[in-house]
Design a protein around this motif. Sequence first.
Motif, PDB file in Angstrom:
ATOM      1  N   PHE A 217      12.511  16.979  41.866  1.00 12.97           N
ATOM      2  CA  PHE A 217      13.563  17.993  41.927  1.00 12.97           C
ATOM      3  C   PHE A 217      14.829  17.344  41.393  1.00 12.97           C
ATOM      4  CE2 PHE A 217      15.985  20.996  45.032  1.00 12.97           C
ATOM      5  CZ  PHE A 217      16.379  21.779  43.965  1.00 12.97           C
ATOM      6  N   ASP A 218      15.045  17.529  40.096  1.00 10.97           N
ATOM      7  CA  ASP A 218      16.185  16.896  39.444  1.00 10.97           C
ATOM      8  C   ASP A 218      16.824  17.879  38.471  1.00 10.97           C
ATOM      9  OD1 ASP A 218      14.391  16.922  37.313  1.00 10.97           O
ATOM     10  OD2 ASP A 218      13.952  14.788  37.463  1.00 10.97           O
TER      11      ASP A 218
ATOM     12  N   ASN B 267       8.975  14.294  45.270  1.00 14.59           N
ATOM     13  CA  ASN B 267       8.952  12.853  45.011  1.00 14.59           C
ATOM     14  C   ASN B 267      10.341  12.257  44.852  1.00 14.59           C
ATOM     15  OD1 ASN B 267       6.119  13.094  44.879  1.00 14.59           O
ATOM     16  ND2 ASN B 267       6.246  13.586  42.708  1.00 14.59           N
ATOM     17  N   ALA B 268      11.204  12.979  44.152  1.00 19.45           N
ATOM     18  CA  ALA B 268      12.548  12.477  43.860  1.00 19.45           C
ATOM     19  C   ALA B 268      13.509  13.654  43.817  1.00 19.45           C
ATOM     20  CB  ALA B 268      12.553  11.747  42.521  1.00 19.45           C
ATOM     21  N   VAL B 269      14.770  13.372  44.137  1.00 18.12           N
ATOM     22  CA  VAL B 269      15.803  14.398  44.116  1.00 18.12           C
ATOM     23  C   VAL B 269      17.092  13.766  43.609  1.00 18.12           C
ATOM     24  CG1 VAL B 269      16.589  14.036  46.486  1.00 18.12           C
ATOM     25  CG2 VAL B 269      16.789  16.292  45.493  1.00 18.12           C
TER      26      VAL B 269
ATOM     27  N   GLY C 227      24.114  36.208  56.496  1.00 17.24           N
ATOM     28  CA  GLY C 227      23.780  36.166  57.912  1.00 17.24           C
ATOM     29  C   GLY C 227      22.497  35.434  58.245  1.00 17.24           C
ATOM     30  N   HIS C 228      22.059  34.539  57.352  1.00 17.30           N
ATOM     31  CA  HIS C 228      20.808  33.813  57.550  1.00 17.30           C
ATOM     32  C   HIS C 228      21.035  32.306  57.482  1.00 17.30           C
ATOM     33  CE1 HIS C 228      18.836  37.635  57.176  1.00 17.30           C
ATOM     34  NE2 HIS C 228      19.386  37.809  55.980  1.00 17.30           N
ATOM     35  N   HIS C 229      20.009  31.566  57.822  1.00 20.15           N
ATOM     36  CA  HIS C 229      20.041  30.111  57.709  1.00 20.15           C
ATOM     37  C   HIS C 229      19.067  29.664  56.629  1.00 20.15           C
ATOM     38  CE1 HIS C 229      21.690  30.370  61.807  1.00 20.15           C
ATOM     39  NE2 HIS C 229      22.341  29.282  61.444  1.00 20.15           N
ATOM     40  N   LEU C 230      19.389  28.585  56.000  1.00 15.57           N
ATOM     41  CA  LEU C 230      18.494  27.938  55.050  1.00 15.57           C
ATOM     42  C   LEU C 230      18.294  26.524  55.580  1.00 15.57           C
ATOM     43  CD1 LEU C 230      18.482  28.276  51.286  1.00 15.57           C
ATOM     44  CD2 LEU C 230      18.353  26.010  52.274  1.00 15.57           C
ATOM     45  N   THR C 231      17.052  26.155  55.840  1.00 18.13           N
ATOM     46  CA  THR C 231      16.744  24.862  56.440  1.00 18.13           C
ATOM     47  C   THR C 231      15.810  24.075  55.540  1.00 18.13           C
ATOM     48  OG1 THR C 231      16.882  25.894  58.627  1.00 18.13           O
ATOM     49  CG2 THR C 231      15.818  23.749  58.511  1.00 18.13           C
ATOM     50  N   LEU C 232      16.083  22.788  55.397  1.00 24.64           N
ATOM     51  CA  LEU C 232      15.202  21.888  54.651  1.00 24.64           C
ATOM     52  C   LEU C 232      14.206  21.275  55.609  1.00 24.64           C
ATOM     53  CD1 LEU C 232      17.781  19.990  52.408  1.00 24.64           C
ATOM     54  CD2 LEU C 232      16.578  22.125  51.940  1.00 24.64           C
ATOM     55  N   ARG C 233      12.937  21.264  55.221  1.00 23.65           N
ATOM     56  CA  ARG C 233      11.874  20.692  56.044  1.00 23.65           C
ATOM     57  C   ARG C 233      11.157  19.592  55.255  1.00 23.65           C
ATOM     58  NH1 ARG C 233       7.945  25.042  57.877  1.00 23.65           N
ATOM     59  NH2 ARG C 233       9.503  25.251  59.503  1.00 23.65           N
ATOM     60  N   GLY C 234      10.732  18.566  55.966  1.00 23.06           N
ATOM     61  CA  GLY C 234       9.908  17.528  55.355  1.00 23.06           C
ATOM     62  C   GLY C 234      10.639  16.628  54.382  1.00 23.06           C
ATOM     63  N   CYS C 235      11.902  16.367  54.626  1.00 22.52           N
ATOM     64  CA  CYS C 235      12.683  15.496  53.734  1.00 22.52           C
ATOM     65  C   CYS C 235      12.259  14.047  53.913  1.00 22.52           C
ATOM     66  CB  CYS C 235      14.171  15.641  54.016  1.00 22.52           C
ATOM     67  SG  CYS C 235      14.826  17.257  53.632  1.00 22.52           S
TER      68      CYS C 235
ATOM     69  N   VAL D  81      15.079  11.358  50.127  1.00 26.36           N
ATOM     70  CA  VAL D  81      15.853  12.600  50.060  1.00 26.36           C
ATOM     71  C   VAL D  81      16.977  12.554  51.081  1.00 26.36           C
ATOM     72  CG1 VAL D  81      15.773  15.097  50.444  1.00 26.36           C
ATOM     73  CG2 VAL D  81      13.950  13.977  49.142  1.00 26.36           C
ATOM     74  N   ARG D  82      16.669  12.097  52.286  1.00 25.60           N
ATOM     75  CA  ARG D  82      17.704  11.983  53.319  1.00 25.60           C
ATOM     76  C   ARG D  82      18.813  11.015  52.889  1.00 25.60           C
ATOM     77  NH1 ARG D  82      16.580  13.904  58.513  1.00 25.60           N
ATOM     78  NH2 ARG D  82      14.562  14.930  58.628  1.00 25.60           N
ATOM     79  N   ARG D  83      18.444   9.939  52.233  1.00 24.31           N
ATOM     80  CA  ARG D  83      19.432   8.971  51.749  1.00 24.31           C
ATOM     81  C   ARG D  83      20.369   9.627  50.739  1.00 24.31           C
ATOM     82  NH1 ARG D  83      16.366   4.998  51.684  1.00 24.31           N
ATOM     83  NH2 ARG D  83      15.270   5.431  49.756  1.00 24.31           N
ATOM     84  N   MET D  84      19.798  10.426  49.817  1.00 23.83           N
ATOM     85  CA  MET D  84      20.635  11.122  48.832  1.00 23.83           C
ATOM     86  C   MET D  84      21.540  12.147  49.512  1.00 23.83           C
ATOM     87  SD  MET D  84      20.449   9.982  45.818  1.00 23.83           S
ATOM     88  CE  MET D  84      21.249  11.304  44.949  1.00 23.83           C
TER      89      MET D  84
END
Length: 102
Positions: free
Chosen positions: A16-17, A47-49, A68-76, A80-83
């Motif tokens: 994902f770049d 794999n990469a972001v 009025g909604h949420h967007l949540t990231l799963r499985g980072c 990905v968390r470092r970025m």
Amino acid sequence: MDIMTDGATLVLSGDFDVRSTWEVRNALYEHLEGHDEDVVIDMTDVNAVDVTALKVLAVATRQAVRAGHHLTLRGCSPAVRRMLHLSRLIRVLEVERQAVSA
């Protein structure tokens, strides 16, 4: 980048770049328009972001909140968390907590 849907979940896999941001952006906005519920983006198989990709997610998060909604990231992954932390977009994006294994 492969993009699949599973109900309100958008499942991403691959890199994902900057090369795939337009494709993901279009799929994400179509997905947000088609659901009247919170949306989850499953990034388990990403794999990469890069920062450009994370900015796409940040803007989509703002759009979801306005509706009025949420967007949540799963499985980072740790990368990905470092970025997210390096770009400081962790302040904008909601990341699902992972259970710690014993």
